[in-house]
Design a protein around this motif. Structure first.
Motif, mmCIF file in Angstrom:
data_model
loop_
_atom_site.group_PDB
_atom_site.id
_atom_site.type_symbol
_atom_site.label_atom_id
_atom_site.label_comp_id
_atom_site.label_asym_id
_atom_site.label_seq_id
_atom_site.Cartn_x
_atom_site.Cartn_y
_atom_site.Cartn_z
ATOM 1 N N VAL A 36 -5.532 -3.299 -8.794
ATOM 2 C CA VAL A 36 -6.605 -4.845 -9.093
ATOM 3 C C VAL A 36 -6.291 -5.346 -7.493
ATOM 4 C CG1 VAL A 36 -4.698 -3.924 -11.467
ATOM 5 C CG2 VAL A 36 -4.101 -5.169 -9.107
ATOM 6 N N GLY A 37 -5.912 -4.766 -6.457
ATOM 7 C CA GLY A 37 -7.123 -5.741 -5.824
ATOM 8 C C GLY A 37 -5.897 -6.417 -4.587
ATOM 9 N N GLU A 38 -4.904 -6.460 -4.548
ATOM 10 C CA GLU A 38 -3.666 -6.612 -4.062
ATOM 11 C C GLU A 38 -3.506 -6.193 -2.960
ATOM 12 O OE1 GLU A 38 -2.815 -9.897 -4.163
ATOM 13 O OE2 GLU A 38 -3.108 -10.089 -6.389
ATOM 14 N N ARG A 39 -3.031 -7.016 -1.723
ATOM 15 C CA ARG A 39 -3.128 -5.528 -0.470
ATOM 16 C C ARG A 39 -1.043 -5.540 -0.386
ATOM 17 N NH1 ARG A 39 -6.165 -5.234 3.660
ATOM 18 N NH2 ARG A 39 -4.028 -5.759 5.546
ATOM 19 N N VAL A 40 -0.719 -3.816 -0.702
ATOM 20 C CA VAL A 40 0.867 -4.155 -0.181
ATOM 21 C C VAL A 40 1.254 -3.217 0.101
ATOM 22 C CG1 VAL A 40 2.523 -3.032 -2.517
ATOM 23 C CG2 VAL A 40 -0.110 -3.855 -2.968
ATOM 24 N N LEU A 41 2.540 -3.975 0.895
ATOM 25 C CA LEU A 41 3.166 -2.674 1.587
ATOM 26 C C LEU A 41 4.768 -2.739 0.403
ATOM 27 C CD1 LEU A 41 4.140 -2.522 5.023
ATOM 28 C CD2 LEU A 41 5.065 -4.327 4.974
ATOM 29 N N LEU A 42 4.794 -1.315 0.931
ATOM 30 C CA LEU A 42 6.720 -0.541 0.421
ATOM 31 C C LEU A 42 7.426 -0.968 0.889
ATOM 32 C CD1 LEU A 42 7.894 0.101 -1.719
ATOM 33 C CD2 LEU A 42 5.942 2.101 -2.200
ATOM 34 N N ILE A 43 8.687 -0.943 1.537
ATOM 35 C CA ILE A 43 9.079 -0.433 2.496
ATOM 36 C C ILE A 43 10.350 0.398 1.607
ATOM 37 C CG2 ILE A 43 11.326 -1.836 4.206
ATOM 38 C CD1 ILE A 43 10.131 -4.041 3.897
ATOM 39 N N ASP A 44 10.540 1.238 2.500
ATOM 40 C CA ASP A 44 11.366 2.654 1.587
ATOM 41 C C ASP A 44 12.844 2.036 1.761
ATOM 42 O OD1 ASP A 44 12.951 4.871 1.013
ATOM 43 O OD2 ASP A 44 11.795 6.008 1.152
ATOM 44 N N MET A 45 13.279 1.551 1.679
ATOM 45 C CA MET A 45 15.011 1.774 2.040
ATOM 46 C C MET A 45 16.125 2.648 1.603
ATOM 47 S SD MET A 45 14.833 -1.613 4.354
ATOM 48 C CE MET A 45 17.015 -2.363 3.914
ATOM 49 N N ASP A 46 16.310 3.619 1.218
ATOM 50 C CA ASP A 46 16.314 4.631 0.295
ATOM 51 C C ASP A 46 16.372 5.527 1.584
ATOM 52 O OD1 ASP A 46 18.124 6.321 -0.948
ATOM 53 O OD2 ASP A 46 16.745 5.925 -3.014
ATOM 54 N N PRO A 47 18.332 5.646 1.644
ATOM 55 C CA PRO A 47 18.378 7.523 3.276
ATOM 56 C C PRO A 47 17.422 8.036 2.239
ATOM 57 C CG PRO A 47 19.738 6.027 2.886
ATOM 58 C CD PRO A 47 19.162 5.094 1.730
ATOM 59 N N GLN A 48 17.213 8.183 1.768
ATOM 60 C CA GLN A 48 16.979 10.164 0.530
ATOM 61 C C GLN A 48 15.317 9.953 0.871
ATOM 62 O OE1 GLN A 48 19.004 10.662 -3.453
ATOM 63 N NE2 GLN A 48 18.787 8.992 -3.495
ATOM 64 N N LEU A 88 -2.597 0.196 0.018
ATOM 65 C CA LEU A 88 -1.266 0.499 0.073
ATOM 66 C C LEU A 88 -0.270 1.431 1.580
ATOM 67 C CD1 LEU A 88 1.243 0.430 -1.474
ATOM 68 C CD2 LEU A 88 0.552 2.902 -2.402
ATOM 69 N N TRP A 89 0.468 -0.137 1.821
ATOM 70 C CA TRP A 89 0.425 1.053 2.804
ATOM 71 C C TRP A 89 1.986 1.201 3.032
ATOM 72 C CZ3 TRP A 89 -2.697 -2.509 2.788
ATOM 73 C CH2 TRP A 89 -3.939 -1.954 3.959
ATOM 74 N N LEU A 90 2.886 1.733 3.880
ATOM 75 C CA LEU A 90 4.706 1.953 3.268
ATOM 76 C C LEU A 90 4.750 2.561 4.932
ATOM 77 C CD1 LEU A 90 6.373 3.799 1.993
ATOM 78 C CD2 LEU A 90 6.105 6.017 2.811
ATOM 79 N N VAL A 91 6.379 1.799 4.559
ATOM 80 C CA VAL A 91 7.323 1.913 6.191
ATOM 81 C C VAL A 91 7.759 3.021 5.292
ATOM 82 C CG1 VAL A 91 9.347 0.622 7.511
ATOM 83 C CG2 VAL A 91 6.785 -0.712 6.650
#
Length: 278
Positions: A36-48, A88-91
């Motif tokens: 829907v037009g947002e710039r999103v950074l998703l941070i994966d903080m789960d060791p799994q 959409l970016w991922l750490v």
């Protein structure tokens, strides 16, 4: 003079109870916000690392991870990798996160490592900054969850429509109150999202009534239904919206993203009016 871009809105997707659709919500809400037009950074903080796997980022591409940012101070933008979803970016996560409590020990600012990393991210040029940062928390109260809540503006709570989920919600509220009183006074509950909703099951309706009766407008109008296609998508390394855009689950996450953006715009307008009044 160009309009100043507001800092990213930081939301911790958290629930101390496992199996409530937390990572599924983080992945698909992030994808829907990007759609829907947002710039999103998703941070994966789960060791799994389930969010990393569910977004199709193989382990060999996780050269710099959130572990490197928290332990060694590597900038988040160096750890961020592009996903198959535009904007959409991922750490990515790292199994070494499971030993973070011991590794950091009594280290300086051990509860604020993620906040410090995100503060540095805010210094980037506006064209590189995300508008939303979503933090996928582990299903437990540990140093990783504390870091996420210390860094977040608010908590987004996925809640499975079953009886025991209500007990988990009570525990989570206590945790939020504890973090607010000792580490992050601005922390708020952004909203509660009902997940795995089955309209054929009377219990789903009862849980919904109880939660709405207690939390009122904090509960999103959009509910996420039980949906086979949403459950299948991670095994293909894809968000549900990429795997099957037309399925009921994907459409629900799109509606959730739109509702979230409306809420956030209303919140910003209210804050601006208060600032002018002062």
């Amino acid at each position: 003079m160009p309009r100043e871009v507001p800092p990213p809105r930081i939301l911790a997707v958290a629930n101390q109870k496992g199996g409530v659709g937390k990572t599924t919500t983080a992945i698909n809400l992030g994808t829907a916000l990007a759609a829907v037009g947002e710039r999103v950074l998703l941070i994966d903080m789960d060791p799994q690392g389930n969010a990393s796997t569910g977004l199709g980022v193989p382990r060999e591409h996780r050269r710099v991870t959130i572990y490197d940012s928290i332990v060694d101070g590597r900038p988040l933008h160096e750890a961020a990798v592009a996903t198959q979803v535009p904007n959409l970016w991922l750490v990515p996560s790292d199994p070494d996160l499971s030993g973070i409590e011991i590794e950091l020990g009594q280290a300086d600012r051990r509860s604020f490592r993620l906040r410090d990393a995100i503060d540095r991210l805010k210094q980037l040029k506006d064209s590189l900054k995300p508008t939303y940062v979503l933090i996928d928390c582990p299903p437990s109260l540990n140093l990783l969850t504390v870091n996420a809540m210390s860094a977040a503006d608010a908590v987004l709570v996925p809640l499975q429509c079953e009886f025991f989920a209500l007990e988990g919600l009570t525990q989570l509220m206590r945790t939020i109150d504890l973090v607010r009183s000792s580490l992050n006074p601005r922390l708020d509950i952004q909203g509660i999202v009902l997940t795995m909703y089955d309209r054929r099951n009377a219990l789903s309706g009862q849980v919904e009534a109880d939660v709405r009766g207690h939390f009122g407008d904090k509960v999103y109008q959009t509910v996420i239904p039980r949906n086979v296609r949403v459950s299948e998508a991670p095994s293909f390394g894809k968000p549900a919206l990429i795997y099957d855009l037309k399925c009921a689950g994907s459409q629900a996450y799109l509606n959730l993203a739109r509702e979230l953006v409306r809420r956030e715009r209303a919140r910003r307008r209210s804050e601006q009016l208060l600032e002018k009044a002062e």
